[in-house]
Design a protein around this motif. Structure first.
Motif, PDB file in Angstrom:
ATOM      1  N   ALA A  38      -8.341  45.670  35.075  1.00 22.05           N
ATOM      2  CA  ALA A  38      -9.009  44.449  34.630  1.00 22.05           C
ATOM      3  C   ALA A  38      -9.720  43.753  35.790  1.00 22.05           C
ATOM      4  O   ALA A  38     -10.800  43.189  35.614  1.00 22.05           O
ATOM      5  N   THR A  39      -9.127  43.810  36.970  1.00 25.16           N
ATOM      6  CA  THR A  39      -9.751  43.199  38.144  1.00 25.16           C
ATOM      7  C   THR A  39     -11.038  43.923  38.514  1.00 25.16           C
ATOM      8  O   THR A  39     -12.049  43.289  38.841  1.00 25.16           O
ATOM      9  N   ALA A  42     -13.532  42.935  35.927  1.00 24.94           N
ATOM     10  CA  ALA A  42     -13.954  41.546  36.148  1.00 24.94           C
ATOM     11  C   ALA A  42     -14.907  41.441  37.334  1.00 24.94           C
ATOM     12  O   ALA A  42     -15.820  40.615  37.324  1.00 24.94           O
ATOM     13  N   LEU A  46     -18.402  39.790  37.075  1.00 23.99           N
ATOM     14  CA  LEU A  46     -18.747  38.674  37.955  1.00 23.99           C
ATOM     15  C   LEU A  46     -20.112  38.894  38.596  1.00 23.99           C
ATOM     16  O   LEU A  46     -20.856  37.936  38.836  1.00 23.99           O
ATOM     17  N   TYR A  60     -12.310  32.736  36.939  1.00 25.35           N
ATOM     18  CA  TYR A  60     -12.884  33.806  36.130  1.00 25.35           C
ATOM     19  C   TYR A  60     -11.985  35.047  36.173  1.00 25.35           C
ATOM     20  O   TYR A  60     -11.636  35.623  35.143  1.00 25.35           O
ATOM     21  N   PHE A  61     -11.578  35.461  37.370  1.00 27.09           N
ATOM     22  CA  PHE A  61     -10.681  36.611  37.515  1.00 27.09           C
ATOM     23  C   PHE A  61      -9.339  36.351  36.848  1.00 27.09           C
ATOM     24  O   PHE A  61      -8.810  37.225  36.149  1.00 27.09           O
ATOM     25  N   LEU A  64      -9.785  36.551  32.966  1.00 28.16           N
ATOM     26  CA  LEU A  64      -9.982  37.907  32.460  1.00 28.16           C
ATOM     27  C   LEU A  64      -8.748  38.773  32.651  1.00 28.16           C
ATOM     28  O   LEU A  64      -8.385  39.564  31.777  1.00 28.16           O
ATOM     29  N   ASN A  65      -8.055  38.625  33.773  1.00 28.66           N
ATOM     30  CA  ASN A  65      -6.831  39.393  33.992  1.00 28.66           C
ATOM     31  C   ASN A  65      -5.745  38.985  33.008  1.00 28.66           C
ATOM     32  O   ASN A  65      -5.038  39.846  32.470  1.00 28.66           O
ATOM     33  N   GLY A 100     -11.970  43.534  31.103  1.00 29.74           N
ATOM     34  CA  GLY A 100     -12.455  42.798  32.263  1.00 29.74           C
ATOM     35  C   GLY A 100     -13.962  42.891  32.413  1.00 29.74           C
ATOM     36  O   GLY A 100     -14.622  41.923  32.768  1.00 29.74           O
ATOM     37  N   GLY A 103     -16.276  40.592  30.290  1.00 27.41           N
ATOM     38  CA  GLY A 103     -16.359  39.245  30.855  1.00 27.41           C
ATOM     39  C   GLY A 103     -16.579  38.174  29.810  1.00 27.41           C
ATOM     40  O   GLY A 103     -15.841  38.086  28.832  1.00 27.41           O
ATOM     41  N   ASP A 104     -17.615  37.380  30.000  1.00 32.58           N
ATOM     42  CA  ASP A 104     -17.918  36.276  29.085  1.00 32.58           C
ATOM     43  C   ASP A 104     -18.800  36.706  27.911  1.00 32.58           C
ATOM     44  O   ASP A 104     -19.251  35.869  27.138  1.00 32.58           O
TER      45      ASP A 104
END
Length: 132
Positions: A38-39, A42, A46, A60-61, A64-65, A100, A103-104
């Motif tokens: 996930a990182t 992300a 990002l 944000y991280f 998502l994590n 991840g 994201g958004d």
């Protein structure tokens, strides 16, 4: 001769068993893989965002994590049932990476999934798509 498993979850469990023992490693290993995947996802997500403050990137991280930790196992189990696969652990890393990586953009993905499901439903129901 036993065939060794080299998927990320098996490797993480083996490494965690050295530090935490086999019982705890069976829990920590899969979630470590989810967190790492996930990182990475992300980090890709990002890169699509406008440059932000460090605190905003950290939030944000974290967001998502946490989302990946909460939903990845359930999605992998459902996918395993749908695919007819007994061991779904190999799906944890790619699913967490996608969670991840999106994201958004989840609202966009949700609209796409609803539209795709609508098209499938329409085809199965024998609809003509509104064409007359």
């Amino acid at each position: 001769m036993n065939a060794q498993q080299l998927d990320p979850v098996s490797v993480a469990v083996a490494l965690a068993s050295v530090l935490f023992g086999p019982a705890l490693a069976a829990i920590i290993g899969p979630y470590a893989v989810i967190l790492i995947s996930a990182t990475v996802g992300a980090a890709w997500a990002l890169g699509r965002r406008d440059p932000a403050a460090k605190l905003s990137a950290a939030w944000y991280f974290l967001r998502l994590n946490a989302t990946a930790i909460l939903i990845t196992v359930s999605i992998a189990k459902l996918a395993g049932i749908w695919l007819g696969v007994a061991d779904h652990s190999w799906m944890l890393a790619p699913i967490a990476l996608v969670v991840g990586g999106v994201g958004d953009d989840w609202p966009v993905v949700g609209r796409w999934l609803v539209a795709a499901a609508g098209r499938i439903f329409e085809r199965r129901a024998g609809g003509d798509g509104g064409v007359q």
